[in-house]
Design a protein around this motif. Sequence first.
Motif, short mmCIF file in Angstrom:
data_model
loop_
_atom_site.label_atom_id
_atom_site.label_comp_id
_atom_site.label_asym_id
_atom_site.label_seq_id
_atom_site.Cartn_x
_atom_site.Cartn_y
_atom_site.Cartn_z
N GLU A 94 0.86 -1.18 0.00
CA GLU A 94 0.00 0.00 0.00
C GLU A 94 0.89 1.24 0.00
OE1 GLU A 94 -3.44 2.15 2.72
OE2 GLU A 94 -2.25 0.53 3.57
N VAL A 95 0.66 2.14 -0.95
CA VAL A 95 1.43 3.38 -1.00
C VAL A 95 1.13 4.21 0.24
CG1 VAL A 95 1.77 5.55 -2.25
CG2 VAL A 95 1.51 3.40 -3.52
N VAL A 96 2.20 4.68 0.89
CA VAL A 96 2.08 5.56 2.05
C VAL A 96 2.28 7.01 1.63
CG1 VAL A 96 3.11 6.16 4.29
CG2 VAL A 96 2.87 3.77 3.64
N ARG A 97 3.30 7.23 0.76
CA ARG A 97 3.60 8.59 0.31
C ARG A 97 4.56 8.56 -0.87
NH1 ARG A 97 8.76 9.76 1.97
NH2 ARG A 97 9.51 8.67 3.82
N LYS A 98 4.73 9.70 -1.48
CA LYS A 98 5.72 9.87 -2.54
C LYS A 98 7.11 9.77 -1.90
CE LYS A 98 5.38 13.71 -4.82
NZ LYS A 98 5.50 14.98 -5.57
N ALA A 99 8.05 9.11 -2.58
CA ALA A 99 9.42 9.01 -2.10
C ALA A 99 10.19 10.22 -2.62
CB ALA A 99 10.07 7.72 -2.57
N ALA A 100 10.50 11.13 -1.74
CA ALA A 100 11.23 12.34 -2.13
C ALA A 100 12.73 12.07 -2.11
CB ALA A 100 10.89 13.47 -1.16
N PRO A 101 13.43 12.56 -3.12
CA PRO A 101 14.89 12.37 -3.12
C PRO A 101 15.52 13.16 -1.98
CG PRO A 101 14.18 13.65 -5.04
CD PRO A 101 12.96 13.26 -4.29
N CYS A 102 16.53 12.58 -1.36
CA CYS A 102 17.20 13.23 -0.23
C CYS A 102 18.59 13.72 -0.63
CB CYS A 102 17.28 12.26 0.95
SG CYS A 102 18.35 10.85 0.63
N ARG A 103 19.26 14.39 0.28
CA ARG A 103 20.58 14.94 0.00
C ARG A 103 21.63 13.88 -0.28
NH1 ARG A 103 22.82 14.36 5.08
NH2 ARG A 103 21.29 14.59 6.74
N VAL A 104 21.39 12.65 0.17
CA VAL A 104 22.32 11.55 -0.10
C VAL A 104 22.47 11.33 -1.61
CG1 VAL A 104 22.72 9.07 0.26
CG2 VAL A 104 21.85 10.48 2.12
N MET A 105 21.42 11.65 -2.38
CA MET A 105 21.46 11.47 -3.83
C MET A 105 22.60 12.27 -4.46
SD MET A 105 18.80 9.57 -4.42
CE MET A 105 17.33 9.12 -3.52
#
Length: 145
Positions: A94-105
Amino acid sequence: MRVLGLHVAAERGAPMHDVERVEVVAGSGVVGDRFFGTRHRHISVQSRDELDAAADALGAPVPSGGTRRTVTVDHGTVPTTPGTLLRLGDVELEVVRKAAPCRVMETAVGPGARRALHDRGGAVCRVLTSGAIAVGDPVHMPAGT
């Protein structure tokens, strides 16, 4: 649509490793992954199509494991609307939320990766049923994705 890649890290900040198969536990996540047992961030799903679009925007390759997502599907757009149900092999998510890119990227992929992956990072999901997910497994998403 099929599972193209699986990526896990044993602990936070550890390198991601490509694997052929993962065991998944309902309510807990991927056995052996850093997020196992967390409340909602059990597994993350991204699309190779979205990574290719990010690579075009970045002007450099975006490796699947570099984004620190658990599952990469071979094509399409991963739904990000909370409550949307997905099935990978026999495992329901079940989708909980959009996966936002973090600074680690910025270090894992390269400078500008965070911006290039904006709105292309896939979804963070909760595991609803236990089972295994393997590279090559079918992926079922709602129509239109």
